[in-house]
Design a protein around this motif. Structure first.
Motif, PDB file in Angstrom:
ATOM      1  N   SER A  78       0.817  -1.085  -0.415  1.00 60.61           N
ATOM      2  CA  SER A  78      -0.219   0.075  -0.175  1.00 60.61           C
ATOM      3  C   SER A  78       0.642   0.910   0.088  1.00 60.61           C
ATOM      4  CB  SER A  78      -1.059   0.116   1.196  1.00 60.61           C
ATOM      5  OG  SER A  78       0.279   0.039   2.701  1.00 60.61           O
ATOM      6  N   SER A  79       0.302   2.520   0.240  1.00 57.90           N
ATOM      7  CA  SER A  79       1.361   3.650  -0.463  1.00 57.90           C
ATOM      8  C   SER A  79       0.783   4.943   0.392  1.00 57.90           C
ATOM      9  CB  SER A  79       1.289   3.607  -1.742  1.00 57.90           C
ATOM     10  OG  SER A  79       1.095   2.827  -2.385  1.00 57.90           O
ATOM     11  N   ASP A  80       0.244   5.024   1.862  1.00 57.43           N
ATOM     12  CA  ASP A  80      -0.644   5.672   2.834  1.00 57.43           C
ATOM     13  C   ASP A  80       0.729   5.852   4.131  1.00 57.43           C
ATOM     14  OD1 ASP A  80      -2.853   5.423   0.635  1.00 57.43           O
ATOM     15  OD2 ASP A  80      -3.632   6.728   2.199  1.00 57.43           O
ATOM     16  N   LEU A  81       0.277   6.952   4.475  1.00 58.53           N
ATOM     17  CA  LEU A  81       1.544   7.052   5.328  1.00 58.53           C
ATOM     18  C   LEU A  81       0.884   7.302   6.579  1.00 58.53           C
ATOM     19  CD1 LEU A  81       4.119   6.553   7.760  1.00 58.53           C
ATOM     20  CD2 LEU A  81       4.799   8.336   6.398  1.00 58.53           C
ATOM     21  N   TRP A  82      -0.555   6.331   7.278  1.00 60.44           N
ATOM     22  CA  TRP A  82      -1.020   6.768   8.516  1.00 60.44           C
ATOM     23  C   TRP A  82      -0.835   5.927  10.098  1.00 60.44           C
ATOM     24  CZ3 TRP A  82      -3.812   3.594  11.625  1.00 60.44           C
ATOM     25  CH2 TRP A  82      -4.476   2.485  10.907  1.00 60.44           C
ATOM     26  N   VAL A  83      -1.279   7.311  10.494  1.00 56.95           N
ATOM     27  CA  VAL A  83      -0.794   6.712  11.952  1.00 56.95           C
ATOM     28  C   VAL A  83      -2.315   7.212  12.841  1.00 56.95           C
ATOM     29  CG1 VAL A  83       1.736   7.262  11.567  1.00 56.95           C
ATOM     30  CG2 VAL A  83      -0.112   9.123  12.672  1.00 56.95           C
ATOM     31  N   PHE A  84      -2.025   5.717  14.298  1.00 59.46           N
ATOM     32  CA  PHE A  84      -2.957   6.494  15.331  1.00 59.46           C
ATOM     33  C   PHE A  84      -2.241   7.556  15.875  1.00 59.46           C
ATOM     34  CE2 PHE A  84      -5.245   2.557  16.929  1.00 59.46           C
ATOM     35  CZ  PHE A  84      -4.897   1.887  15.928  1.00 59.46           C
ATOM     36  N   SER A  85      -3.546   8.542  15.742  1.00 57.62           N
ATOM     37  CA  SER A  85      -3.505   9.936  16.915  1.00 57.62           C
ATOM     38  C   SER A  85      -4.423  10.312  17.811  1.00 57.62           C
ATOM     39  CB  SER A  85      -3.772  10.769  15.613  1.00 57.62           C
ATOM     40  OG  SER A  85      -5.219  10.942  15.548  1.00 57.62           O
ATOM     41  N   SER A  86      -4.226  11.803  18.218  1.00 52.86           N
ATOM     42  CA  SER A  86      -4.322  12.032  19.122  1.00 52.86           C
ATOM     43  C   SER A  86      -5.725  12.871  18.894  1.00 52.86           C
ATOM     44  CB  SER A  86      -3.857  13.477  19.765  1.00 52.86           C
ATOM     45  OG  SER A  86      -3.692  14.280  18.670  1.00 52.86           O
ATOM     46  N   ALA A  87      -6.153  12.730  17.075  1.00 58.39           N
ATOM     47  CA  ALA A  87      -7.729  12.366  16.977  1.00 58.39           C
ATOM     48  C   ALA A  87      -8.066  11.995  17.268  1.00 58.39           C
ATOM     49  CB  ALA A  87      -7.674  13.736  15.649  1.00 58.39           C
ATOM     50  N   LEU A  88      -7.831  10.459  17.395  1.00 61.35           N
ATOM     51  CA  LEU A  88      -8.951  10.015  17.443  1.00 61.35           C
ATOM     52  C   LEU A  88      -9.650   9.184  18.263  1.00 61.35           C
ATOM     53  CD1 LEU A  88      -6.923   6.761  16.572  1.00 61.35           C
ATOM     54  CD2 LEU A  88      -9.088   7.395  15.542  1.00 61.35           C
TER      55      LEU A  88
END
Ligand SMILES: CCNC(=O)c1c(-c2ccccc2)csc1NC(=O)CNCCc1c[nH]c2ccccc12
Length: 329
Positions: A39-49
């Motif tokens: 895949s080609s997305d760099l996504w992270v768990f965040s304080s916005a969750l």
């Protein structure tokens, strides 16, 4: 330059995924990400969750970083073949791996993740290493970290050296000459689907005869299992006493006591092998086990997932680990 980072299997005995430390922002926030050549997305768990969607992961907080800046009006949303997915917003941020930095990397902040990611406490997100064409950020797709740092690498490539129940390595910018013996087998990469896609030249089951056939596959560190065309899967399980297709799981299963043949594959003239023991992937009940080799029916390619990438038995029967070099040699 060149950069190296560890790839640690999780859970230790199942090698379901491999996690690598990544430094985000200033001061550094270190998250353990699943490097994903599928895949080609760099996504992270965040304080916005919402807290209800977190489960022990380290959360990236853009507000605590002096180098993050919002990429206005951009969002992302990704869905994987196992039904999992996530979505959110985007910042530009300093992202460093093994000492190699991308200063303005599109970092995708999760504001929603599906249950299987919430329940996976070990993974703080994914780092896509496939091609930019399948990045999901809209209205403007963003570049992968590897694409952004390529010009600062000694060579435009990276190698992956995953191991069974042991810590492996990702190396960016060089082919580690100590990590392979003999010559390297190359295959032409077809990027039309946005993946590291190339043809296998055939396969064999156990000590059976090698069947020459061109099989399109992708190298996919983000997929646990090995997924190949149904005719190959059927040929393999014909060699496994008591194997059958379980409609409840939608998968091939077999008695855990079955002797599993090795799976041999061709890459050019190179012959690699997946030990039969790796194809007994896990128990679904006291006596029945789940196949590490499943069908890729419905996909335009097979998937060389971790089951294959993590081990190789050299032609001379010695153990080596399969190292994938991705990029222009
Ligand atoms: C099962 C995960 N793999 C896929 O869905 C997949 C497919 C795919 C598409 C449809 C049906 C089956 C597979 C094509 S390329 C491809 N590869 C990727 O999508 C690579 N990224 C997987 C990320 C991912 C999804 N679920 C996870 C659970 C743990 C760790 C990583 C993951």
């Amino acid at each position: 330059g060149t950069g190296t980072v560890t790839a640690s299997p999780y859970p230790a005995e199942y090698d379901r995924e491999y996690l690598s430390p990544v430094s985000l922002g200033t001061p550094a926030q270190i998250l353990d990400l699943d490097f994903d050549t599928g895949s080609s997305d760099l996504w992270v768990f965040s304080s916005a969750l919402p807290k209800s969607q977190t489960g022990g992961q380290t959360l990236y907080s853009p507000g605590n970083s002096s180098t993050s800046s919002v990429l206005e009006n951009h969002t992302w949303s990704i869905r994987y073949g196992d039904g999992s997915g996530s979505s959110g917003t985007v910042v530009n941020e300093l992202v460093t791996i093994g000492g190699i930095s991308a200063r303005r990397q599109a970092l995708e902040i999760a504001t929603q993740v599906s249950g299987s990611f919430t329940q996976d406490a070990a993974s703080d997100g994914l780092l896509g290493l496939a091609f930019n064409s399948i990045n999901t950020v809209r209205p403007t797709p963003q570049k992968t970290w590897f694409d952004n740092v390529q010009s600062s690498l000694a060579a435009p490539l990276f190698t992956v050296n995953l191991k069974k129940a042991a810590v492996g390595l990702y190396t960016f910018g060089a082919i580690d000459s100590k990590a392979h013996t003999g010559s390297i087998a190359y295959a032409p990469v077809n990027t039309k689907n946005g993946f590291w896609q190339f043809p296998l030249t055939g396969y064999a089951v156990g000590t059976g005869k090698f069947s020459n056939s061109s099989i399109d596959v992708i190298a996919d560190t983000g997929t646990t299992l090995l997924m190949l065309p149904t005719n190959v899967v059927d040929a393999y399980y014909k060699g496994v006493k008591g194997a059958y297709y379980d409609t409840e799981y939608g998968a091939m299963v077999f008695p855990c006591t079955a002797k599993m043949p090795d799976f041999i594959f061709g890459l050019g003239s190179y012959r690699g092998s997946v030990p039969g023991s790796f194809i007994s992937y896990g128990q679904i009940n006291t006596s029945t086990c789940y196949g590490g080799l499943q069908s890729s029916e419905g996909l335009p390619f097979g998937i060389l997932g971790d089951i294959l990438l993590k081990a190789q038995e050299g032609n001379d029967g010695t153990w080596s680990t399969f190292e994938i070099g991705l990029g222009k040699p």
